[in-house]
Design a protein around this motif. Structure first.
Motif, PDB file in Angstrom:
ATOM      1  N   ARG A  66      76.668  -8.334 -13.612  1.00  0.00           N
ATOM      2  CA  ARG A  66      77.986  -8.152 -13.005  1.00  0.00           C
ATOM      3  C   ARG A  66      78.449  -6.693 -13.042  1.00  0.00           C
ATOM      4  NH1 ARG A  66      79.972 -12.857 -11.577  1.00  0.00           N
ATOM      5  NH2 ARG A  66      79.258 -14.737 -12.631  1.00  0.00           N
ATOM      6  N   ARG A  67      77.607  -5.786 -13.523  1.00  0.00           N
ATOM      7  CA  ARG A  67      77.999  -4.371 -13.594  1.00  0.00           C
ATOM      8  C   ARG A  67      77.985  -3.696 -12.235  1.00  0.00           C
ATOM      9  NH1 ARG A  67      73.769  -2.251 -17.751  1.00  0.00           N
ATOM     10  NH2 ARG A  67      72.575  -3.694 -16.485  1.00  0.00           N
ATOM     11  N   TRP A  68      77.489  -4.357 -11.220  1.00  0.00           N
ATOM     12  CA  TRP A  68      77.357  -3.793  -9.883  1.00  0.00           C
ATOM     13  C   TRP A  68      78.327  -4.490  -8.939  1.00  0.00           C
ATOM     14  CZ3 TRP A  68      74.276   0.375  -9.609  1.00  0.00           C
ATOM     15  CH2 TRP A  68      73.356   0.557 -10.639  1.00  0.00           C
ATOM     16  N   ASP A  69      78.646  -3.818  -7.832  1.00  0.00           N
ATOM     17  CA  ASP A  69      79.481  -4.415  -6.804  1.00  0.00           C
ATOM     18  C   ASP A  69      78.724  -4.338  -5.489  1.00  0.00           C
ATOM     19  OD1 ASP A  69      81.579  -5.522  -5.434  1.00  0.00           O
ATOM     20  OD2 ASP A  69      82.701  -3.644  -5.260  1.00  0.00           O
ATOM     21  N   PRO A  70      78.215  -5.427  -4.976  1.00  0.00           N
ATOM     22  CA  PRO A  70      78.400  -6.785  -5.474  1.00  0.00           C
ATOM     23  C   PRO A  70      77.493  -7.053  -6.678  1.00  0.00           C
ATOM     24  CG  PRO A  70      76.977  -6.828  -3.554  1.00  0.00           C
ATOM     25  CD  PRO A  70      77.411  -5.397  -3.732  1.00  0.00           C
ATOM     26  N   PRO A  71      77.843  -8.092  -7.446  1.00  0.00           N
ATOM     27  CA  PRO A  71      77.001  -8.455  -8.592  1.00  0.00           C
ATOM     28  C   PRO A  71      75.561  -8.754  -8.152  1.00  0.00           C
ATOM     29  CG  PRO A  71      79.086  -9.620  -8.679  1.00  0.00           C
ATOM     30  CD  PRO A  71      79.016  -8.961  -7.323  1.00  0.00           C
ATOM     31  N   VAL A  72      74.628  -8.477  -9.037  1.00  0.00           N
ATOM     32  CA  VAL A  72      73.201  -8.641  -8.746  1.00  0.00           C
ATOM     33  C   VAL A  72      72.784 -10.087  -9.016  1.00  0.00           C
ATOM     34  CG1 VAL A  72      70.869  -7.878  -9.339  1.00  0.00           C
ATOM     35  CG2 VAL A  72      72.768  -6.235  -9.322  1.00  0.00           C
ATOM     36  N   THR A  73      72.115 -10.683  -8.047  1.00  0.00           N
ATOM     37  CA  THR A  73      71.571 -12.033  -8.215  1.00  0.00           C
ATOM     38  C   THR A  73      70.113 -11.946  -8.662  1.00  0.00           C
ATOM     39  OG1 THR A  73      70.785 -12.149  -5.936  1.00  0.00           O
ATOM     40  CG2 THR A  73      73.056 -12.935  -6.367  1.00  0.00           C
ATOM     41  N   ALA A  74      69.583 -13.065  -9.116  1.00  0.00           N
ATOM     42  CA  ALA A  74      68.169 -13.106  -9.502  1.00  0.00           C
ATOM     43  C   ALA A  74      67.291 -12.749  -8.304  1.00  0.00           C
ATOM     44  CB  ALA A  74      67.809 -14.483 -10.051  1.00  0.00           C
ATOM     45  N   GLY A  75      67.637 -13.219  -7.121  1.00  0.00           N
ATOM     46  CA  GLY A  75      66.853 -12.891  -5.927  1.00  0.00           C
ATOM     47  C   GLY A  75      66.858 -11.404  -5.634  1.00  0.00           C
ATOM     48  N   ALA A  76      68.027 -10.779  -5.726  1.00  0.00           N
ATOM     49  CA  ALA A  76      68.111  -9.333  -5.501  1.00  0.00           C
ATOM     50  C   ALA A  76      67.330  -8.577  -6.561  1.00  0.00           C
ATOM     51  CB  ALA A  76      69.564  -8.880  -5.482  1.00  0.00           C
ATOM     52  N   ARG A  77      67.367  -9.051  -7.809  1.00  0.00           N
ATOM     53  CA  ARG A  77      66.624  -8.387  -8.885  1.00  0.00           C
ATOM     54  C   ARG A  77      65.127  -8.475  -8.632  1.00  0.00           C
ATOM     55  NH1 ARG A  77      68.596  -7.034 -13.721  1.00  0.00           N
ATOM     56  NH2 ARG A  77      70.040  -6.006 -12.317  1.00  0.00           N
ATOM     57  N   LEU A  78      64.641  -9.630  -8.162  1.00  0.00           N
ATOM     58  CA  LEU A  78      63.212  -9.778  -7.861  1.00  0.00           C
ATOM     59  C   LEU A  78      62.786  -8.824  -6.754  1.00  0.00           C
ATOM     60  CD1 LEU A  78      62.854 -13.644  -8.125  1.00  0.00           C
ATOM     61  CD2 LEU A  78      61.689 -11.947  -9.563  1.00  0.00           C
ATOM     62  N   VAL A  79      63.604  -8.676  -5.733  1.00  0.00           N
ATOM     63  CA  VAL A  79      63.290  -7.734  -4.653  1.00  0.00           C
ATOM     64  C   VAL A  79      63.289  -6.310  -5.193  1.00  0.00           C
ATOM     65  CG1 VAL A  79      64.113  -6.781  -2.458  1.00  0.00           C
ATOM     66  CG2 VAL A  79      64.069  -9.261  -2.808  1.00  0.00           C
ATOM     67  N   SER A  80      64.228  -5.995  -6.073  1.00  0.00           N
ATOM     68  CA  SER A  80      64.291  -4.673  -6.689  1.00  0.00           C
ATOM     69  C   SER A  80      63.043  -4.393  -7.527  1.00  0.00           C
ATOM     70  CB  SER A  80      65.552  -4.583  -7.560  1.00  0.00           C
ATOM     71  OG  SER A  80      65.600  -3.362  -8.242  1.00  0.00           O
ATOM     72  N   ILE A  81      62.607  -5.379  -8.294  1.00  0.00           N
ATOM     73  CA  ILE A  81      61.389  -5.229  -9.104  1.00  0.00           C
ATOM     74  C   ILE A  81      60.202  -4.941  -8.191  1.00  0.00           C
ATOM     75  CG2 ILE A  81      59.747  -6.428 -10.621  1.00  0.00           C
ATOM     76  CD1 ILE A  81      62.219  -8.081 -11.630  1.00  0.00           C
ATOM     77  N   GLN A  82      60.086  -5.696  -7.117  1.00  0.00           N
ATOM     78  CA  GLN A  82      58.980  -5.488  -6.189  1.00  0.00           C
ATOM     79  C   GLN A  82      59.021  -4.091  -5.585  1.00  0.00           C
ATOM     80  OE1 GLN A  82      59.503  -8.676  -3.426  1.00  0.00           O
ATOM     81  NE2 GLN A  82      58.412 -10.140  -4.707  1.00  0.00           N
ATOM     82  N   GLY A  83      60.196  -3.652  -5.167  1.00  0.00           N
ATOM     83  CA  GLY A  83      60.323  -2.313  -4.591  1.00  0.00           C
ATOM     84  C   GLY A  83      59.922  -1.237  -5.577  1.00  0.00           C
ATOM     85  N   ASP A  84      60.370  -1.375  -6.822  1.00  0.00           N
ATOM     86  CA  ASP A  84      60.037  -0.407  -7.861  1.00  0.00           C
ATOM     87  C   ASP A  84      58.527  -0.378  -8.104  1.00  0.00           C
ATOM     88  OD1 ASP A  84      61.233   1.409 -10.017  1.00  0.00           O
ATOM     89  OD2 ASP A  84      60.018   0.037 -11.236  1.00  0.00           O
ATOM     90  N   CYS A  85      57.935  -1.570  -8.211  1.00  0.00           N
ATOM     91  CA  CYS A  85      56.485  -1.650  -8.445  1.00  0.00           C
ATOM     92  C   CYS A  85      55.707  -1.005  -7.303  1.00  0.00           C
ATOM     93  CB  CYS A  85      56.052  -3.110  -8.604  1.00  0.00           C
ATOM     94  SG  CYS A  85      56.565  -3.882 -10.146  1.00  0.00           S
ATOM     95  N   LEU A  86      56.073  -1.328  -6.090  1.00  0.00           N
ATOM     96  CA  LEU A  86      55.348  -0.785  -4.938  1.00  0.00           C
ATOM     97  C   LEU A  86      55.526   0.728  -4.821  1.00  0.00           C
ATOM     98  CD1 LEU A  86      56.011  -3.660  -2.417  1.00  0.00           C
ATOM     99  CD2 LEU A  86      53.807  -3.056  -3.463  1.00  0.00           C
ATOM    100  N   GLN A  87      56.724   1.204  -5.120  1.00  0.00           N
ATOM    101  CA  GLN A  87      56.954   2.646  -5.090  1.00  0.00           C
ATOM    102  C   GLN A  87      56.051   3.347  -6.103  1.00  0.00           C
ATOM    103  OE1 GLN A  87      60.971   3.843  -5.926  1.00  0.00           O
ATOM    104  NE2 GLN A  87      60.575   5.968  -5.403  1.00  0.00           N
ATOM    105  N   HIS A  88      55.974   2.820  -7.316  1.00  0.00           N
ATOM    106  CA  HIS A  88      55.145   3.455  -8.343  1.00  0.00           C
ATOM    107  C   HIS A  88      53.655   3.312  -8.031  1.00  0.00           C
ATOM    108  CE1 HIS A  88      58.473   4.782 -10.573  1.00  0.00           C
ATOM    109  NE2 HIS A  88      58.869   3.589 -10.976  1.00  0.00           N
ATOM    110  N   LEU A  89      53.247   2.205  -7.439  1.00  0.00           N
ATOM    111  CA  LEU A  89      51.846   2.089  -7.036  1.00  0.00           C
ATOM    112  C   LEU A  89      51.510   3.110  -5.955  1.00  0.00           C
ATOM    113  CD1 LEU A  89      51.464  -1.779  -7.134  1.00  0.00           C
ATOM    114  CD2 LEU A  89      50.240  -0.127  -8.570  1.00  0.00           C
ATOM    115  N   GLY A  90      52.449   3.377  -5.065  1.00  0.00           N
ATOM    116  CA  GLY A  90      52.245   4.436  -4.069  1.00  0.00           C
ATOM    117  C   GLY A  90      52.109   5.800  -4.722  1.00  0.00           C
ATOM    118  N   GLN A  91      52.914   6.054  -5.750  1.00  0.00           N
ATOM    119  CA  GLN A  91      52.816   7.322  -6.469  1.00  0.00           C
ATOM    120  C   GLN A  91      51.466   7.437  -7.174  1.00  0.00           C
ATOM    121  OE1 GLN A  91      56.321   6.822  -8.870  1.00  0.00           O
ATOM    122  NE2 GLN A  91      57.605   7.994  -7.459  1.00  0.00           N
ATOM    123  N   VAL A  92      51.011   6.331  -7.758  1.00  0.00           N
ATOM    124  CA  VAL A  92      49.696   6.325  -8.412  1.00  0.00           C
ATOM    125  C   VAL A  92      48.618   6.655  -7.385  1.00  0.00           C
ATOM    126  CG1 VAL A  92      47.954   4.850  -9.514  1.00  0.00           C
ATOM    127  CG2 VAL A  92      50.327   4.766 -10.288  1.00  0.00           C
TER     128      VAL A  92
END
Length: 166
Positions: free
Chosen positions: A131-157
């Motif tokens: 709830r620290r964000w506006d709008p609050p973060v849902t589990a679905g949004a967090r999963l998409v965020s995790i995927q984006g972060d992972c893919l970004q770092h794999l691209g950097q690798v």
């Protein structure tokens, strides 16, 4: 394809890319820092796995897998340290002695992810987890965020590995 199948497919791609990048790396390749200051392949792979572990464990209400792997890595990084905000000295301190550790740790994190995804339904995806964000973060949004972060770092690798092979 439903949302659960889509999530499972995308995390499978992350798992496969991770393993392909990490297998058989030597010490020079693991710890080379572009221009002496960029993040090394070893740090990027460690950080990616730590973020996925931390965030999925939180979603699942499970312990992080790092608790079982930290000693094997020989790193002082506790469960709260996932690499965000690391100084140059802290990046240097993440020394990976064996790339198989990275592969094994991420495979364990992937298993945690699979266990969680097996329980995901529409109500879970809509559950507010931060709830620290506006709008609050849902589990679905967090999963998409995790995927984006992972893919970004794999691209950097992939980029750093390309620098070392040209």
């Amino acid at each position: 394809m439903d949302a659960q199948d889509l999530l499972e497919d995308s995390f499978t791609r992350i798992r496969d890319l991770y393993a392909a990048h990490a297998e058989g790396l030597d010490d020079r390749t693991l710890h080379h820092r572009p221009d002496g200051a960029g993040n090394s392949v070893g740090w990027l792979l460690w950080h990616l796995a730590r973020v996925q572990d931390d965030h999925v464990a939180h979603l699942a209400g499970s312990p992080q897998r790092w608790e079982q792997w930290q000693e094997r890595f020989g790193l002082p990084n506790g469960p709260e340290d996932i690499g965000f905000g690391h100084t140059s000295e802290q990046v240097d301190a993440v020394r990976i002695t064996d790339p198989a550790l990275l592969v094994g740790y991420h495979a364990d994190v992937d298993a945690l992810t699979r266990d969680y995804l097996a329980r995901v339904d529409a109500a879970e995806l809509d559950r507010v987890v931060d709830r620290r964000w506006d709008p609050p973060v849902t589990a679905g949004a967090r999963l998409v965020s995790i995927q984006g972060d992972c893919l970004q770092h794999l691209g950097q690798v992939g980029y750093v590995l390309g620098l070392l092979t040209t």
